[in-house]
Write a protein that holds these residues in place. Structure first.
Motif, short mmCIF file in Angstrom:
data_model
loop_
_atom_site.label_atom_id
_atom_site.label_comp_id
_atom_site.label_asym_id
_atom_site.label_seq_id
_atom_site.Cartn_x
_atom_site.Cartn_y
_atom_site.Cartn_z
N PHE A 1 16.87 58.94 26.53
CA PHE A 1 17.99 58.88 25.59
C PHE A 1 18.21 60.24 24.92
O PHE A 1 19.35 60.72 24.82
N MET A 2 17.13 60.87 24.45
CA MET A 2 17.24 62.17 23.79
C MET A 2 17.74 63.25 24.76
O MET A 2 18.51 64.13 24.38
N PHE B 1 19.76 62.81 27.42
CA PHE B 1 21.20 62.62 27.64
C PHE B 1 22.00 63.03 26.42
O PHE B 1 23.09 63.58 26.53
N ARG B 2 21.47 62.75 25.25
CA ARG B 2 22.17 63.10 24.01
C ARG B 2 22.30 64.62 23.88
O ARG B 2 23.36 65.13 23.50
N ARG B 3 21.24 65.33 24.20
CA ARG B 3 21.28 66.79 24.13
C ARG B 3 22.28 67.36 25.13
O ARG B 3 23.03 68.28 24.81
N ASN B 4 22.29 66.84 26.34
CA ASN B 4 23.25 67.31 27.35
C ASN B 4 24.69 67.05 26.91
O ASN B 4 25.57 67.88 27.13
N LYS B 5 24.92 65.92 26.28
CA LYS B 5 26.27 65.58 25.84
C LYS B 5 26.72 66.55 24.73
O LYS B 5 27.86 67.01 24.74
N LYS B 6 25.82 66.88 23.80
CA LYS B 6 26.17 67.82 22.74
C LYS B 6 26.46 69.21 23.31
O LYS B 6 27.40 69.88 22.89
N THR B 7 25.68 69.63 24.29
CA THR B 7 25.90 70.93 24.93
C THR B 7 27.25 70.97 25.63
O THR B 7 27.98 71.96 25.54
N GLN C 1 29.89 69.20 24.89
CA GLN C 1 30.94 69.21 23.87
C GLN C 1 31.12 70.61 23.28
O GLN C 1 32.25 71.05 23.07
#
Length: 127
Positions: free
Chosen positions: A14-15, A17-23, A25
Motif C-alpha cells: 500500500f505504501m 503504491f501511494r508513493r508512486n501515485k504521489k510521484t 502527480q
C-alpha cells in the motif's frame, strides 16, 4: 503469526503504491507548467529554455545558448527553474550610509564631564 506477516506485506505494498501515485502527480503537475519560454533543467544537468514541445512524439526542443538547441525526451526535463526575484537595493535619501556606523566621533557617547577631562588630558600632552 502468518496473519501479522500478511498485514505487514499488505501495508508495504500500500505504501509503495501511494508513493508512486504521489510521484506521478508531482511529475504531471510539473509537466503542466511546460510552455515555450520556460527555463528548465534536464535530468543530465543541462539548463535551457523551452523552444517548442511535440506532444505526439513526447519531444522537447531546448535552447541551451543562443543558436544551440537540443531535442530531448519530455521525461528528461526534470525541473522547472523559477526566476529569482531580486530585491531592489535601498537607496537612502541622505549621506548617512556613506560613513560606517562604527566610525562615530569619539565624543558622541561621552558625558560633558568626560569630554572636559579628555580635552584637558590632550592639552597637557601637547606641552
Amino acid at each position: 503469526m502468518t496473519i501479522l506477516l500478511f498485514v505487514m506485506l499488505g501495508l508495504f505494498v500500500f505504501m509503495m503504491f501511494r508513493r508512486n501515485k504521489k510521484t506521478q502527480q508531482q511529475q504531471a503537475q510539473m509537466q503542466s507548467k511546460f510552455a515555450p519560454g520556460v527555463d528548465v533543467m534536464t535530468s543530465f544537468g543541462l539548463f535551457g529554455r523551452i523552444v517548442s514541445i511535440d506532444e505526439a512524439e513526447n519531444k522537447v526542443v531546448i535552447e541551451l545558448s543562443p543558436g544551440n538547441q537540443a531535442t530531448v525526451h519530455r521525461q528528461a526535463v526534470t525541473k522547472v527553474i523559477e526566476p529569482a526575484e531580486e530585491e531592489a537595493p535601498v537607496v537612502p535619501d541622505d549621506a548617512s550610509s556613506l560613513t560606517p556606523a562604527e566610525a562615530e566621533t569619539p565624543g558622541a557617547a561621552e558625558t560633558p564631564e568626560e569630554t572636559i577631562a579628555r580635552l584637558n588630558k590632550e592639552d597637557k600632552k601637547d606641552n
